[in-house]
Design a protein around this motif. Structure first.
Motif: not given
Length: 394
Positions: A61-88
């Motif tokens: 997905a990242v490569q496809t978006l880069l190829d389409a001209g968009a630029s990565v602005a940073g990596k973002t925080i996630t709930d721990e190994v995606s096991l969360g629903i509230l964002g803390e």
């Protein structure tokens, strides 16, 4: 960290996109479960990078978006190994909810939603297994999509529950939201709109009264846009029954996914994450078999409700974003209630889009539209028309 706390601690990751393309000039953030070449994928846990080697290639997905001209602005925080629903996140902190400061942003794609809502980028990638794009979209007042399961290549993304995992994205406006979809789905939006709108009366009845009232005008506008409207029951067996089946299936898969990491590295985990994995390890074959049968019933129900030209709407979440820092004993009932409105995604694999614009108690709440498997572009078309309709009436 930035003012919003959306981006992972440390130097910001920047990757330029192609000089030309349909997304040229746009920037996007990447949830820290999704690979960017040469940058450790942190997974929201200090011990995850010891298990997951630094990627040599971008996720598809990242490569496809880069190829389409968009630029990565940073990596973002996630709930721990995606096991969360509230964002803390106990390790990296809780990103700001710019639309409702003092409240959680929703997870697990919390940082991506925060970055878009704060206008730190034009759009952002997230993942959604049990609601991790849909819930932050609702809480932060954004467009967000959980695509048809399997529609977007998951290569280069940390797996949680393969039977439910999807890669979606957030945007502030419908035009950008749809442009990203045309790139990732490799097709233009359809010209025509669906012709029938179903309203899930059981899902609306499950939401808080102020959410029902806040979304009523949006439902009326959507019905006027689509045409024919009909009230239906989404889950005849009960929303909580669907939620239980999804929790069994997703929890069992998550345990199988993370067991080698737990066995080999004994990582540091927040209590709620460790507990979720332990619960997944204790699911029995009988529970999994019963949940699999319920998944078959849920899929049959959605096939019946959603022939071509039909979409269904429901509240994305049963309430606005809760306050940050609530004690653990208050969080479990909130997570369970959210799951009653999001479980259909993982169970059935159909696409779902959050439409922003409503508020309850001064905080955003979202209206979701879902369609049959493969109707992702139809939902994006509805999102664009819905925003244009609002602009004409403004």
């Amino acid at each position: 960290m930035t003012l919003t706390g959306a981006f992972v601690p440390g130097p910001r990751t920047h990757v330029p996109g192609a000089a030309a393309g349909p997304l040229a000039g746009l920037s996007f953030a990447v949830k820290d479960l999704i690979d960017v070449a040469g940058v450790p994928t942190g997974g929201g846990n200090p011990d995850w990078p010891r298990f997951a080697p630094t990627p040599a290639r971008h996720a598809w997905a990242v490569q496809t978006l880069l190829d389409a001209g968009a630029s990565v602005a940073g990596k973002t925080i996630t709930d721990e190994v995606s096991l969360g629903i509230l964002g803390e996140n106990a390790h990296d902190g809780t990103p700001l909810n710019p639309a409702a400061p003092g409240r959680v942003p929703g997870g697990s794609s919390s940082g991506s939603a925060s970055a878009v809502a704060a206008k730190a980028c034009d759009f952002a990638l997230g993942t959604d297994s049990g609601g991790s794009v849909r819930v932050p979209s609702s809480f932060c007042g954004l467009y967000g999509i959980r695509p048809t399961h399997g529609r977007i290549d998951f290569t280069g993304i940390a797996v949680q529950a393969p039977g439910s995992d999807t890669c979606g994205w957030f945007a502030r406006d419908a035009a950008t939201f749809a442009r990203v979809g045309e790139v990732l789905f490799g097709s233009d939006l359809p010209v025509t709109l669906p012709t029938t709108l179903l309203v899930a009366e059981d899902a609306f009845g499950f939401a808080d009264e102020n959410v029902q009232q806040a979304l009523a005008p949006a439902v009326s506008r959507l019905a006027a846009l689509i045409g024919q409207r009909r009230d239906v029951t989404l889950a005849p067996q009960g929303l909580s029954i669907w939620q239980r089946a999804q929790r069994v299936l997703q929890g069992s898969e998550a345990w199988r996914t993370f067991q080698p990491w737990l066995d080999g590295h004994n990582p540091r985990l927040a209590f709620s994450v460790a507990r979720a994995l332990l619960q997944g390890s204790m699911m029995t074959d009988a529970e999994r078999n019963a949940a699999s049968l319920m998944r078959m019933e849920a899929r049959a129900r959605l096939r019946l409700l959603l022939p071509p030209g039909t979409i269904l709407c429901l509240p994305t979440t049963p309430f606005p974003a809760p306050q940050k820092g609530l004690p653990l004993h208050q969080l479990d009932p909130l997570r369970e209630r959210i799951g009653c409105l999001t479980s259909q995604g993982g169970l059935t694999g159909v696409p779902q889009v959050n439409l922003p614009g409503a508020t309850a108690g001064g905080a955003p709440v979202g209206l979701s539209i879902i369609g049959a498997r493969g109707s992702d572009l139809d939902l994006l078309r509805v999102a664009v028309a819905f925003e244009e309709q609002a602009a004409e009436k403004a």
